[in-house]
Design a protein around this motif. Structure first.
Motif, PDB file in Angstrom:
ATOM      1  N   ARG A   4      55.964  48.590  45.924  1.00  0.00           N
ATOM      2  CA  ARG A   4      57.017  49.578  45.764  1.00  0.00           C
ATOM      3  C   ARG A   4      57.908  49.783  47.026  1.00  0.00           C
ATOM      4  O   ARG A   4      57.212  50.108  48.151  1.00  0.00           O
ATOM      5  N   VAL A   5      59.244  49.429  46.893  1.00  0.00           N
ATOM      6  CA  VAL A   5      59.936  49.293  48.262  1.00  0.00           C
ATOM      7  C   VAL A   5      59.973  50.591  48.776  1.00  0.00           C
ATOM      8  O   VAL A   5      60.530  51.474  47.959  1.00  0.00           O
ATOM      9  N   SER A   6      59.792  51.089  50.003  1.00  0.00           N
ATOM     10  CA  SER A   6      60.231  52.044  50.588  1.00  0.00           C
ATOM     11  C   SER A   6      61.317  52.298  51.546  1.00  0.00           C
ATOM     12  O   SER A   6      62.365  53.130  51.994  1.00  0.00           O
ATOM     13  N   PRO A  28      70.888  33.894  40.720  1.00  0.00           N
ATOM     14  CA  PRO A  28      71.152  35.206  41.359  1.00  0.00           C
ATOM     15  C   PRO A  28      70.028  35.655  42.476  1.00  0.00           C
ATOM     16  O   PRO A  28      68.981  35.002  42.212  1.00  0.00           O
ATOM     17  N   LEU A  29      70.473  36.244  43.487  1.00  0.00           N
ATOM     18  CA  LEU A  29      69.548  36.578  44.310  1.00  0.00           C
ATOM     19  C   LEU A  29      69.646  38.027  44.570  1.00  0.00           C
ATOM     20  O   LEU A  29      70.510  38.663  44.823  1.00  0.00           O
ATOM     21  N   VAL A  30      68.225  38.742  45.146  1.00  0.00           N
ATOM     22  CA  VAL A  30      68.273  39.872  45.919  1.00  0.00           C
ATOM     23  C   VAL A  30      68.033  39.825  47.254  1.00  0.00           C
ATOM     24  O   VAL A  30      67.073  38.963  47.734  1.00  0.00           O
ATOM     25  N   LEU A  31      68.941  40.201  48.062  1.00  0.00           N
ATOM     26  CA  LEU A  31      68.911  40.083  49.523  1.00  0.00           C
ATOM     27  C   LEU A  31      67.773  40.880  50.046  1.00  0.00           C
ATOM     28  O   LEU A  31      67.317  41.887  49.449  1.00  0.00           O
ATOM     29  N   GLY A  32      67.533  40.586  51.427  1.00  0.00           N
ATOM     30  CA  GLY A  32      66.658  41.799  52.081  1.00  0.00           C
ATOM     31  C   GLY A  32      65.191  41.057  52.445  1.00  0.00           C
ATOM     32  O   GLY A  32      64.499  40.771  51.568  1.00  0.00           O
ATOM     33  N   TYR A  92      66.123  44.479  48.767  1.00  0.00           N
ATOM     34  CA  TYR A  92      67.442  45.429  48.405  1.00  0.00           C
ATOM     35  C   TYR A  92      67.121  45.746  46.786  1.00  0.00           C
ATOM     36  O   TYR A  92      67.920  45.375  45.810  1.00  0.00           O
ATOM     37  N   ALA A  93      66.151  46.602  46.790  1.00  0.00           N
ATOM     38  CA  ALA A  93      65.445  46.893  45.584  1.00  0.00           C
ATOM     39  C   ALA A  93      64.305  47.679  45.441  1.00  0.00           C
ATOM     40  O   ALA A  93      64.128  48.360  46.628  1.00  0.00           O
ATOM     41  N   GLU A  94      63.986  48.352  44.238  1.00  0.00           N
ATOM     42  CA  GLU A  94      63.135  49.398  44.221  1.00  0.00           C
ATOM     43  C   GLU A  94      61.682  48.621  44.055  1.00  0.00           C
ATOM     44  O   GLU A  94      60.520  49.532  44.851  1.00  0.00           O
TER      45      GLU A  94
END
Ligand code: ZN
Ligand code: ZN
Length: 300
Positions: A4-6, A28-32, A92-94
């Motif tokens: 779980r990203v904080s 597609p891509l989620v950055l971070g 860049y996500a939950e």
């Protein structure tokens, strides 16, 4: 491992991916790739991590373990390496999924937001500093997230920091002085003393000859970014005298363990500004414009 990203830091590399300057993203891509989170679940074979534990996920997301680089302690150069927020979905996500073998335990004492920039800016900065050698007078070109961490480590090591910013960027120069830089000025200026080594974090190739001119014989100019505009031609005389130019690529897990152990001893204090995850595009625009002091961190 599911987490779980904080918090997730915003790095210039994210812009290079977004702009297509790094040409092989998963889409597609989620950055971070400066992810701080809590373990929310583990798959089979994951050992050493417990649910709820705080962990960090860096840029280096997977290596082959078999190529000539991996077997000689240089997994940062692995031919088949996969990187977080580039070949693998990032933070860049939950929630995010990461290979536990490349995740770090995070020392106590710093909040989730403050830790996030250590995971790329800090790590790449640390590797750049090691490759710069142990000269006393260290120039840093581009005073953003990585520089503000490296300056603290360099001072802890007893070095003098000379900070170079975009011409007229008084705010960044004041920031550098506040972090203990003995001198701060424009990248067009010569420092008051010649440098023993220089690290370039700004993605501007024209800084390479500028830094070489400012560096003494035997000194090294380290390029810490993953992408840089072309380096203009320069006379051999500014390289002569055993000066060197080299790049820094990625990180090894050993870099991460060393740096995360060192950071609390310095102690590294990160200057951060948070933005809600939904404003990720605004955060990237601000980073592009140089409108950030320290590091930007997204919070879901
Ligand atoms: Zn980064
Ligand atoms: Zn490999």
């Amino acid at each position: 491992m599911l987490l779980r990203v904080s918090a997730c830091g915003v790095c210039r590399t994210d812009l290079h991916v977004l702009d297509g300057e790094l040409t092989e993203p998963k889409l597609p891509l989620v950055l971070g790739h400066e992810i701080v989170g809590r373990v929310a679940g583990t798959g089979p074979g994951v050992t050493g991590f417990a649910e709820g534990q705080r962990i960090g996920v860096p840029w280096l997301g997977w290596t082959c373990g078999a190529c000539r680089f991996c077997v000689t302690g240089r997994e940062n150069l692995c031919d088949d390496a996969r990187f977080t927020g580039y070949h693998l979905d990032g933070g860049y996500a939950e929630y995010a999924v990461a290979d536990a073998r490349y995740c770090f335990r995070i020392p106590d004492g710093l909040g989730d937001v403050e830790v996030a920039p250590l995971l790329c800016a800090g790590l790449i900065g640390y590797r750049s500093l090691m490759l710069a050698g142990d000269g006393e007078r260290l120039g840093i070109y581009g005073f953003g997230a990585a520089a503000h961490i490296v300056a603290q480590v360099a001072r802890y090591q007893g070095r003098q920091v000379y900070a170079f910013t975009r011409p007229g960027d008084e705010q960044a120069q004041r920031f550098a002085r506040a972090l203990g830089a003995v001198w701060a000025g424009s990248s067009h200026e010569a420092p008051p003393e010649p440098l023993d080594a220089a690290i370039i974090f700004a993605p501007a190739g024209a800084l390479v000859p500028a830094a070489l001119r400012a560096t003494v014989k035997g000194g090294v100019v380290v390029c810490g970014g993953i992408h840089m505009s072309d380096i203009p031609a320069f006379p051999y005389s500014i390289l002569w005298g055993e000066r060197g130019v080299r790049s820094v690529a990625n990180l090894t897990r050993r870099d991460g363990e060393e740096f995360l152990a060192l950071a609390p001893r310095v102690p590294v204090r990160t200057e951060t500004e948070t933005q809600p995850l939904v404003e990720a595009n605004t955060a990237l625009t601000r980073l592009r414009a140089g409108d950030v002091r320290g590091a930007l961190v997204l919070v879901p």
